[in-house]
Design a protein around this motif. Structure first.
Motif, PDB file in Angstrom:
ATOM      1  N   SER A 295      19.832  39.103  26.306  1.00  0.00           N
ATOM      2  CA  SER A 295      20.732  38.068  26.807  1.00  0.00           C
ATOM      3  C   SER A 295      20.415  37.621  28.233  1.00  0.00           C
ATOM      4  CB  SER A 295      22.185  38.563  26.745  1.00  0.00           C
ATOM      5  OG  SER A 295      22.379  39.650  27.604  1.00  0.00           O
ATOM      6  N   THR A 296      19.472  38.298  28.891  1.00  0.00           N
ATOM      7  CA  THR A 296      19.125  37.920  30.266  1.00  0.00           C
ATOM      8  C   THR A 296      17.714  37.351  30.367  1.00  0.00           C
ATOM      9  OG1 THR A 296      18.385  40.182  30.758  1.00  0.00           O
ATOM     10  CG2 THR A 296      20.673  39.628  31.274  1.00  0.00           C
ATOM     11  N   GLY A 297      17.127  36.970  29.228  1.00  0.00           N
ATOM     12  CA  GLY A 297      15.823  36.334  29.275  1.00  0.00           C
ATOM     13  C   GLY A 297      14.730  37.067  28.535  1.00  0.00           C
ATOM     14  N   GLY A 298      15.042  38.184  27.897  1.00  0.00           N
ATOM     15  CA  GLY A 298      14.061  38.877  27.075  1.00  0.00           C
ATOM     16  C   GLY A 298      13.129  39.812  27.816  1.00  0.00           C
ATOM     17  N   GLN A 299      13.519  40.237  29.018  1.00  0.00           N
ATOM     18  CA  GLN A 299      12.661  41.171  29.756  1.00  0.00           C
ATOM     19  C   GLN A 299      12.574  42.513  29.007  1.00  0.00           C
ATOM     20  OE1 GLN A 299      15.522  39.855  30.950  1.00  0.00           O
ATOM     21  NE2 GLN A 299      14.962  38.402  32.571  1.00  0.00           N
ATOM     22  N   ASP A 300      11.395  43.130  29.046  1.00  0.00           N
ATOM     23  CA  ASP A 300      11.176  44.389  28.324  1.00  0.00           C
ATOM     24  C   ASP A 300      12.048  45.514  28.875  1.00  0.00           C
ATOM     25  OD1 ASP A 300       9.266  43.211  26.742  1.00  0.00           O
ATOM     26  OD2 ASP A 300       7.550  44.071  27.810  1.00  0.00           O
ATOM     27  N   THR A 301      12.548  46.357  27.962  1.00  0.00           N
ATOM     28  CA  THR A 301      13.071  47.665  28.359  1.00  0.00           C
ATOM     29  C   THR A 301      11.927  48.668  28.209  1.00  0.00           C
ATOM     30  OG1 THR A 301      13.764  48.336  26.133  1.00  0.00           O
ATOM     31  CG2 THR A 301      15.334  47.036  27.429  1.00  0.00           C
ATOM     32  N   VAL A 302      12.193  49.928  28.481  1.00  0.00           N
ATOM     33  CA  VAL A 302      11.155  50.954  28.322  1.00  0.00           C
ATOM     34  C   VAL A 302      11.326  51.710  27.005  1.00  0.00           C
ATOM     35  CG1 VAL A 302      10.865  51.250  30.807  1.00  0.00           C
ATOM     36  CG2 VAL A 302      12.505  52.701  29.588  1.00  0.00           C
ATOM     37  N   SER A 303      12.097  51.134  26.066  1.00  0.00           N
ATOM     38  CA  SER A 303      12.400  51.865  24.835  1.00  0.00           C
ATOM     39  C   SER A 303      11.190  52.055  23.933  1.00  0.00           C
ATOM     40  CB  SER A 303      13.500  51.142  24.059  1.00  0.00           C
ATOM     41  OG  SER A 303      13.040  49.898  23.558  1.00  0.00           O
ATOM     42  N   ALA A 304      10.118  51.271  24.141  1.00  0.00           N
ATOM     43  CA  ALA A 304       8.925  51.417  23.296  1.00  0.00           C
ATOM     44  C   ALA A 304       8.305  52.807  23.420  1.00  0.00           C
ATOM     45  CB  ALA A 304       7.895  50.347  23.666  1.00  0.00           C
ATOM     46  N   THR A 305       8.569  53.488  24.515  1.00  0.00           N
ATOM     47  CA  THR A 305       7.985  54.813  24.736  1.00  0.00           C
ATOM     48  C   THR A 305       8.995  55.933  24.515  1.00  0.00           C
ATOM     49  OG1 THR A 305       8.474  54.683  27.114  1.00  0.00           O
ATOM     50  CG2 THR A 305       6.310  53.918  26.381  1.00  0.00           C
ATOM     51  N   ILE A 306      10.141  55.605  23.890  1.00  0.00           N
ATOM     52  CA  ILE A 306      11.222  56.583  23.728  1.00  0.00           C
ATOM     53  C   ILE A 306      11.589  56.728  22.255  1.00  0.00           C
ATOM     54  CG2 ILE A 306      13.681  56.998  24.190  1.00  0.00           C
ATOM     55  CD1 ILE A 306      13.295  55.739  26.893  1.00  0.00           C
ATOM     56  N   ASP A 307      11.847  57.956  21.847  1.00  0.00           N
ATOM     57  CA  ASP A 307      12.320  58.237  20.494  1.00  0.00           C
ATOM     58  C   ASP A 307      13.815  58.545  20.572  1.00  0.00           C
ATOM     59  OD1 ASP A 307      12.925  59.220  17.985  1.00  0.00           O
ATOM     60  OD2 ASP A 307      11.055  60.336  17.762  1.00  0.00           O
ATOM     61  N   PHE A 308      14.632  57.513  20.460  1.00  0.00           N
ATOM     62  CA  PHE A 308      16.079  57.676  20.591  1.00  0.00           C
ATOM     63  C   PHE A 308      16.635  58.645  19.549  1.00  0.00           C
ATOM     64  CE2 PHE A 308      16.083  53.324  22.645  1.00  0.00           C
ATOM     65  CZ  PHE A 308      16.577  53.746  23.870  1.00  0.00           C
ATOM     66  N   ALA A 309      16.118  58.575  18.328  1.00  0.00           N
ATOM     67  CA  ALA A 309      16.643  59.418  17.252  1.00  0.00           C
ATOM     68  C   ALA A 309      16.444  60.897  17.558  1.00  0.00           C
ATOM     69  CB  ALA A 309      15.973  59.045  15.934  1.00  0.00           C
ATOM     70  N   THR A 310      15.261  61.256  18.033  1.00  0.00           N
ATOM     71  CA  THR A 310      14.992  62.654  18.375  1.00  0.00           C
ATOM     72  C   THR A 310      15.869  63.112  19.541  1.00  0.00           C
ATOM     73  OG1 THR A 310      12.721  62.544  17.553  1.00  0.00           O
ATOM     74  CG2 THR A 310      13.210  64.273  19.157  1.00  0.00           C
ATOM     75  N   ILE A 311      16.085  62.216  20.508  1.00  0.00           N
ATOM     76  CA  ILE A 311      16.953  62.550  21.641  1.00  0.00           C
ATOM     77  C   ILE A 311      18.380  62.802  21.161  1.00  0.00           C
ATOM     78  CG2 ILE A 311      17.968  61.686  23.784  1.00  0.00           C
ATOM     79  CD1 ILE A 311      15.331  60.144  24.235  1.00  0.00           C
ATOM     80  N   ALA A 312      18.880  61.943  20.280  1.00  0.00           N
ATOM     81  CA  ALA A 312      20.236  62.122  19.748  1.00  0.00           C
ATOM     82  C   ALA A 312      20.355  63.444  19.003  1.00  0.00           C
ATOM     83  CB  ALA A 312      20.598  60.960  18.835  1.00  0.00           C
ATOM     84  N   ALA A 313      19.355  63.767  18.199  1.00  0.00           N
ATOM     85  CA  ALA A 313      19.363  65.044  17.482  1.00  0.00           C
ATOM     86  C   ALA A 313      19.366  66.205  18.463  1.00  0.00           C
ATOM     87  CB  ALA A 313      18.152  65.126  16.554  1.00  0.00           C
TER      88      ALA A 313
END
Length: 377
Positions: A295-313
């Motif tokens: 919503s602010t212009g499509g700037q990249d986050t750093v989520s491409a290098t993160i495994d959210f599912a494993t972190i949640a587990a």
């Protein structure tokens, strides 16, 4: 002041849900809350404000406790969640670094500006009296502000409360990491955020509460269907799962769905651990990851290098799923509804939003009032 008597007066006024981050000035009141009430230990002060706000949505009068250094962390929810939605919480903030009182150097500036910050945020406040009868009268006044949907904070000086010993915690649990369920074959094309939101909404029932994070997520859910069961977050980025935790703990008979984004989750990822520790079965945490701040212009986050599912587990979620298709999403949500447990769903989505995306025409505080009526009606 007698800590137990003070705490009992809070309970008498209906304040029996506490959350916060420890401070040595408030340790005895915190110990009382842990011993005698429902207490959630938050990862940070902003999360605590959002958890307390969720509890209020669920019909509980909530108290948040923090050191004044942490008041800076709570600025975002206090100004964009509590103020905007007229969501009241009762706060206690310690006065570390009080002028003329010896303290650690990191508290010097905050000691000078704590009350100024509260004034700037238009938060009603008072120094908590050290004499019991005066403090009791102050609690009555604070309760009246809460009844008028206004947040109220007490500023607490050193030595205000007498000793309250901490009893055995009842919230500790044995850690066991959940196995992450992943499809064997990843789909070639990703779902859009709108497709995911439409599916979640289609599967809701009369006990469902849908909380959407700030930005395009809330706006697209509004376009899918504007419902009394929805809350569209504005601001307070990263606070949606904290808000969901508070609601789910306050309303265990409801099904709470917190819809998050990758950028928002990254901002306050510590609440994954809080969710895992307190583990409400009726909380479903859905993360839509398009690897950008859409919503602010499509700037990249750093989520491409993160495994959210494993972190949640690793943080203690009972069930963790990675899904790529509508069918997989339907299956996982249906399973959660039939066999409720703290569940995390990770969904990679495409970038971009629905064309000509509108904004909710209903005001945030009206959304809150409508949801409170729905939950508690």
């Amino acid at each position: 002041m007698e800590t137990k008597a003070f705490g009992e007066e809070l309970k008498h006024l209906g304040f029996d849900f506490f959350t916060g981050v420890p401070c040595s000035f408030l340790k005895d009141l915190i110990n009382y809350a842990i011993n005698e009430c429902d207490y959630v230990g938050a990862a940070n002060e902003g999360d605590a404000v959002a958890i307390a706000s969720g509890a209020y949505l669920g019909g509980r009068k909530a108290v948040v406790l923090m050191q004044n250094s942490g008041l800076t962390n709570a600025v975002s929810p206090l100004t964009s969640l509590n103020y905007t939605f007229k969501l009241p919480v009762l706060g206690f903030v310690s006065l570390r670094g009080e002028v003329g009182v010896a303290d650690e150097p990191q508290h010097e500036l905050m000691g000078q500006i704590t009350t100024q910050m509260l004034d700037l945020m238009q938060v009603k406040w008072a120094y908590l009296a050290e004499e019991w009868e005066e403090a009791k009268a102050q609690l009555q006044q604070a309760n009246e502000y809460i009844a008028q949907n206004q947040t109220f904070f007490f500023v607490v000086k050193k030595g205000t409360f007498n000793k309250e010993a901490l009893q055995q915690s009842t919230h500790s649990k044995t850690y066991q990491s959940a196995k992450v369920s992943r499809p064997t074959d990843q789909e070639d094309s990703l779902l859009t955020r709108f497709q995911v939101l439409d599916t979640i909404n289609r599967l809701k029932d009369s006990s469902s509460i849908q909380l959407a994070t700030t930005g395009f997520t809330g706006r697209e859910l509004y376009e899918v269907e504007d419902s009394a069961q929805n809350l569209y977050m504005v601001g307070s980025m990263g606070c949606i799962s904290s808000l969901g935790l508070g609601v789910s703990l306050a309303q265990p008979s409801k099904k709470v769905i917190a819809i998050d984004g990758d950028g928002a989750l990254l901002m306050r990822m510590g609440n994954l651990a809080t969710n895992g520790q307190y583990g409400p079965k009726n909380l479903l945490h859905v993360v839509l990851d398009n690897q950008c701040h859409d919503s602010t212009g499509g700037q990249d986050t750093v989520s491409a290098t993160i495994d959210f599912a494993t972190i949640a587990a690793g943080c203690g979620y009972s069930h963790v799923e990675v899904v790529y298709t509508i069918e997989q999403l339907e299956t996982t949500i249906t399973l959660w509804q039939q066999q409720p447990q703290l569940t995390f769903i990770y969904i990679p989505t495409t970038k971009g939003a629905k064309d000509n995306l509108s904004r909710p025409s209903i005001k945030p505080y009206e959304v809150k009032e409508r949801l409170v009526k729905y939950i508690n009606g």
